[in-house]
Design a protein around this motif. Structure first.
Motif, PDB file in Angstrom:
ATOM      1  N   MET A   1       0.756  -1.342  -0.025  1.00  0.00           N
ATOM      2  CA  MET A   1       0.200   0.031   0.234  1.00  0.00           C
ATOM      3  C   MET A   1       0.872   1.233   0.249  1.00  0.00           C
ATOM      4  O   MET A   1       2.061   1.320   0.775  1.00  0.00           O
ATOM      5  N   SER A   2       0.655   2.255  -0.821  1.00  0.00           N
ATOM      6  CA  SER A   2       1.216   3.517  -0.965  1.00  0.00           C
ATOM      7  C   SER A   2       0.845   4.363   0.069  1.00  0.00           C
ATOM      8  O   SER A   2      -0.376   4.587   0.302  1.00  0.00           O
ATOM      9  N   THR A   3       1.702   5.236   0.619  1.00  0.00           N
ATOM     10  CA  THR A   3       1.477   6.379   1.515  1.00  0.00           C
ATOM     11  C   THR A   3       1.787   7.575   0.533  1.00  0.00           C
ATOM     12  O   THR A   3       2.640   7.828   0.241  1.00  0.00           O
ATOM     13  N   VAL A   4       0.576   8.415   0.081  1.00  0.00           N
ATOM     14  CA  VAL A   4       0.626   9.543  -0.783  1.00  0.00           C
ATOM     15  C   VAL A   4       1.391  10.596   0.060  1.00  0.00           C
ATOM     16  O   VAL A   4       1.000  10.942   1.191  1.00  0.00           O
ATOM     17  N   VAL A   5       2.254  11.375  -0.382  1.00  0.00           N
ATOM     18  CA  VAL A   5       3.116  12.407   0.046  1.00  0.00           C
ATOM     19  C   VAL A   5       2.391  13.695  -0.028  1.00  0.00           C
ATOM     20  O   VAL A   5       2.703  14.650   0.763  1.00  0.00           O
ATOM     21  N   GLY A   6       1.355  14.043  -0.908  1.00  0.00           N
ATOM     22  CA  GLY A   6       0.674  15.086  -0.955  1.00  0.00           C
ATOM     23  C   GLY A   6      -0.565  15.079  -1.792  1.00  0.00           C
ATOM     24  O   GLY A   6      -0.994  13.872  -2.145  1.00  0.00           O
ATOM     25  N   ASN A   7      -1.233  16.005  -2.161  1.00  0.00           N
ATOM     26  CA  ASN A   7      -2.319  16.036  -2.745  1.00  0.00           C
ATOM     27  C   ASN A   7      -2.236  16.717  -4.181  1.00  0.00           C
ATOM     28  O   ASN A   7      -3.309  16.956  -4.803  1.00  0.00           O
ATOM     29  N   TRP A   8      -1.105  16.987  -4.694  1.00  0.00           N
ATOM     30  CA  TRP A   8      -1.069  17.366  -6.026  1.00  0.00           C
ATOM     31  C   TRP A   8      -0.603  16.520  -7.026  1.00  0.00           C
ATOM     32  O   TRP A   8       0.539  15.631  -6.490  1.00  0.00           O
ATOM     33  N   LYS A   9      -1.461  15.933  -7.958  1.00  0.00           N
ATOM     34  CA  LYS A   9      -1.217  15.018  -8.649  1.00  0.00           C
ATOM     35  C   LYS A   9      -1.372  15.221 -10.407  1.00  0.00           C
ATOM     36  O   LYS A   9      -1.873  16.074 -10.697  1.00  0.00           O
ATOM     37  N   MET A  10      -0.353  14.289 -10.929  1.00  0.00           N
ATOM     38  CA  MET A  10      -0.619  14.414 -12.459  1.00  0.00           C
ATOM     39  C   MET A  10      -0.315  13.120 -13.101  1.00  0.00           C
ATOM     40  O   MET A  10       0.375  12.315 -12.308  1.00  0.00           O
ATOM     41  N   ILE A  34       8.369  14.375  -3.782  1.00  0.00           N
ATOM     42  CA  ILE A  34       7.808  13.803  -4.861  1.00  0.00           C
ATOM     43  C   ILE A  34       7.666  12.179  -4.589  1.00  0.00           C
ATOM     44  O   ILE A  34       8.610  11.641  -4.341  1.00  0.00           O
ATOM     45  N   GLU A  35       6.485  11.709  -5.106  1.00  0.00           N
ATOM     46  CA  GLU A  35       6.485  10.388  -5.277  1.00  0.00           C
ATOM     47  C   GLU A  35       6.059   9.996  -6.726  1.00  0.00           C
ATOM     48  O   GLU A  35       4.942  10.342  -7.416  1.00  0.00           O
ATOM     49  N   LEU A  36       6.986   9.162  -7.491  1.00  0.00           N
ATOM     50  CA  LEU A  36       6.788   8.653  -8.696  1.00  0.00           C
ATOM     51  C   LEU A  36       6.231   7.180  -8.825  1.00  0.00           C
ATOM     52  O   LEU A  36       7.038   6.346  -8.103  1.00  0.00           O
ATOM     53  N   THR A  37       5.410   6.486  -9.488  1.00  0.00           N
ATOM     54  CA  THR A  37       4.953   5.383  -9.735  1.00  0.00           C
ATOM     55  C   THR A  37       4.688   4.963 -11.220  1.00  0.00           C
ATOM     56  O   THR A  37       3.962   5.906 -12.047  1.00  0.00           O
ATOM     57  N   PHE A  38       5.882   3.947 -11.779  1.00  0.00           N
ATOM     58  CA  PHE A  38       5.515   3.581 -13.265  1.00  0.00           C
ATOM     59  C   PHE A  38       4.735   2.606 -13.441  1.00  0.00           C
ATOM     60  O   PHE A  38       4.754   1.701 -12.768  1.00  0.00           O
ATOM     61  N   CYS A  39       3.678   2.802 -14.297  1.00  0.00           N
ATOM     62  CA  CYS A  39       2.621   1.603 -14.438  1.00  0.00           C
ATOM     63  C   CYS A  39       2.844   1.071 -15.928  1.00  0.00           C
ATOM     64  O   CYS A  39       3.054   2.073 -16.921  1.00  0.00           O
ATOM     65  N   ALA A  40       2.981  -0.030 -16.295  1.00  0.00           N
ATOM     66  CA  ALA A  40       2.762  -0.735 -17.504  1.00  0.00           C
ATOM     67  C   ALA A  40       1.723  -1.702 -17.598  1.00  0.00           C
ATOM     68  O   ALA A  40       1.100  -2.380 -16.797  1.00  0.00           O
ATOM     69  N   GLY A  42      -0.567  -4.824 -18.145  1.00  0.00           N
ATOM     70  CA  GLY A  42       0.071  -6.027 -17.811  1.00  0.00           C
ATOM     71  C   GLY A  42       1.218  -6.353 -16.918  1.00  0.00           C
ATOM     72  O   GLY A  42       1.417  -7.593 -16.637  1.00  0.00           O
ATOM     73  N   GLY A  43       1.522  -5.474 -16.377  1.00  0.00           N
ATOM     74  CA  GLY A  43       2.649  -5.711 -15.145  1.00  0.00           C
ATOM     75  C   GLY A  43       2.380  -4.744 -13.854  1.00  0.00           C
ATOM     76  O   GLY A  43       1.373  -4.151 -13.854  1.00  0.00           O
ATOM     77  N   GLN A  44       3.150  -5.372 -13.037  1.00  0.00           N
ATOM     78  CA  GLN A  44       2.734  -4.627 -11.461  1.00  0.00           C
ATOM     79  C   GLN A  44       3.675  -3.291 -11.622  1.00  0.00           C
ATOM     80  O   GLN A  44       4.566  -3.098 -12.285  1.00  0.00           O
ATOM     81  N   PRO A  45       3.118  -2.331 -10.973  1.00  0.00           N
ATOM     82  CA  PRO A  45       3.524  -1.005 -11.119  1.00  0.00           C
ATOM     83  C   PRO A  45       4.790  -0.840 -10.296  1.00  0.00           C
ATOM     84  O   PRO A  45       5.320  -1.796  -9.197  1.00  0.00           O
ATOM     85  N   LEU A  46       5.741   0.175 -10.783  1.00  0.00           N
ATOM     86  CA  LEU A  46       7.366   0.219 -10.177  1.00  0.00           C
ATOM     87  C   LEU A  46       7.094   1.387  -9.130  1.00  0.00           C
ATOM     88  O   LEU A  46       6.765   2.400  -9.597  1.00  0.00           O
ATOM     89  N   GLY A  47       7.526   1.117  -7.923  1.00  0.00           N
ATOM     90  CA  GLY A  47       7.466   2.008  -6.860  1.00  0.00           C
ATOM     91  C   GLY A  47       6.283   1.902  -6.035  1.00  0.00           C
ATOM     92  O   GLY A  47       5.792   0.828  -5.781  1.00  0.00           O
TER      93      GLY A  47
END
Length: 107
Positions: A1-10, A34-40, A42-47
């Motif tokens: 589970m991710s803990t979001v660092v803030g409320n500004w998202k893009m 900043i928190e970055l999550t890479f999504c592909a 058919g795959g699991q997210p990175l980050g």
């Protein structure tokens, strides 16, 4: 589970590949977390990957800066979710020759 660092998202949905750069520009007077999550597909997210960017500063990074390059399929395309506690600008810079670079104009 991710803990979001803030409320500004893009999200960058154009797709980033290994070798591409992301430029993070903190336009605020305070440090950005900043928190970055890479999504592909058919795959699991990175980050999520968390990093600070000092006030009024730019940081360039590539996916290989965060993940072991040998673990990345070279042709895999990732979307990127960016979450920050401060306003930031995110500029993708593709390394692929088939993708035109953004035009930069003098101010």
């Amino acid at each position: 589970m991710s803990t979001v660092v803030g409320n500004w998202k893009m999200a960058i949905t154009d797709g980033c590949m290994p070798g591409d750069q992301l430029y993070l520009f903190n336009i605020s007077p305070g440090n950005a977390h900043i928190e970055l999550t890479f999504c592909a597909e058919g795959g699991q997210p990175l980050g999520p990957f968390r990093l600070p960017v000092p006030a009024h500063r730019t940081q360039a990074l590539a996916l290989e800066d965060l993940v072991d390059p040998d673990a990345l399929p070279p042709s895999q395309v990732y979307s990127v979710v960016v979450v920050s506690d401060m306003p930031v600008l995110v500029q993708p810079d593709p390394a692929r020759p088939d993708v035109p670079k953004p035009r930069r104009t003098a101010a």
